[in-house]
Design a protein around this motif. Sequence first.
Motif, short mmCIF file in Angstrom:
data_model
loop_
_atom_site.label_atom_id
_atom_site.label_comp_id
_atom_site.label_asym_id
_atom_site.label_seq_id
_atom_site.Cartn_x
_atom_site.Cartn_y
_atom_site.Cartn_z
N VAL A 1 20.47 52.33 31.07
CA VAL A 1 19.27 52.34 31.92
C VAL A 1 18.91 50.94 32.40
O VAL A 1 18.74 50.70 33.60
CB VAL A 1 18.07 52.97 31.17
N LEU A 2 18.80 50.01 31.47
CA LEU A 2 18.41 48.65 31.82
C LEU A 2 19.58 47.80 32.31
O LEU A 2 19.37 46.68 32.79
CB LEU A 2 17.73 47.98 30.63
N ARG A 3 20.80 48.32 32.14
CA ARG A 3 22.01 47.65 32.64
C ARG A 3 22.22 46.27 32.04
O ARG A 3 22.72 45.35 32.69
CB ARG A 3 21.96 47.53 34.18
N MET A 4 21.85 46.10 30.80
CA MET A 4 22.01 44.82 30.13
C MET A 4 23.45 44.62 29.68
O MET A 4 24.11 45.56 29.22
CB MET A 4 21.06 44.72 28.94
N LEU A 5 23.95 43.40 29.83
CA LEU A 5 25.33 43.10 29.49
C LEU A 5 25.49 42.82 27.99
O LEU A 5 24.60 42.26 27.36
CB LEU A 5 25.82 41.88 30.28
N ASP A 6 26.63 43.21 27.47
CA ASP A 6 26.95 42.93 26.07
C ASP A 6 27.69 41.59 26.01
O ASP A 6 28.91 41.52 25.91
CB ASP A 6 27.83 44.06 25.51
N ARG A 7 26.94 40.51 26.08
CA ARG A 7 27.55 39.17 26.15
C ARG A 7 28.30 38.83 24.87
O ARG A 7 29.36 38.22 24.91
CB ARG A 7 26.47 38.13 26.45
N ASN A 8 27.72 39.20 23.72
CA ASN A 8 28.40 38.92 22.46
C ASN A 8 29.73 39.67 22.36
O ASN A 8 30.74 39.12 21.91
CB ASN A 8 27.50 39.28 21.28
#
Length: 257
Positions: free
Chosen positions: A116-123
């Motif tokens: 939904v929020l389209r946040m990236l999995d940077r880790n």
Amino acid sequence: MTEPILQARGLVKRYGRVTALAGADLDLLPGEILAVIGDNGAGKSSLIKALCGAVVPDEGEILLDGIPVSFSTPVDARTAGIETVHQSLAVAPSLDIAANLFLGRELRRKGVLGSVLRMLDRNGMREEAKKQLDALGIMTIQNPGQAVETLSGGQRQAVAVARAAAFGSRVVIMDEPTAALGVRESRAVLDLVLQVRERGLPVILISHNMPHVFEVADRVHIQRLGRRKAVVDPKSISMSDAVAIMTGAMEVPEEAA
């Protein structure tokens, strides 16, 4: 004989009155490094662009595992498992190494944060980037969170190669990977090319550097006047003879054909 994994048959590409490809052929065997050499204007770039979807040939066909394929865009070729390291590298200097490895294929966080929020999995991307760098033996880069603009030319090339090796499931194409690099960085990039082959991926290597070609290539495809002039074994022909065939100064010896 082993069936080619990637083939080009009778490719023709015209730009107005200029014919860049005049019935070009290519055969890439599984697990090999195939070097493509040719003088300026021989059609090397057009041939490679056709194989990676950057241009659409006017005539001819491309076969992957013996099945005809059609690439309208580079995305089509990437979807089919063909990754290309262009001479310009196509890296984003302001982004970090992990972001460049996953450029256009970013991982999103699990659950609502990602969907939904389209946040990236940077880790997650940095962990996977470290695994890919380690798998290729790239020891000069220890921090996947480091900005690419802080890297040397050879390290940037290593990032581009690692990206191709990570996502190329069928073929990796490398266009002049050692151009503009020093001796030490060129050595490191050639080692990376060999590492990619060791991982089971066949490589098409385009290069003007004949010592590099003869060091790593299993076969050498000689392109001349928009067509394949010959495919030679670098162990059975000299560099000077290969250049002579490339320029038209001599015909292909029977034992090298």
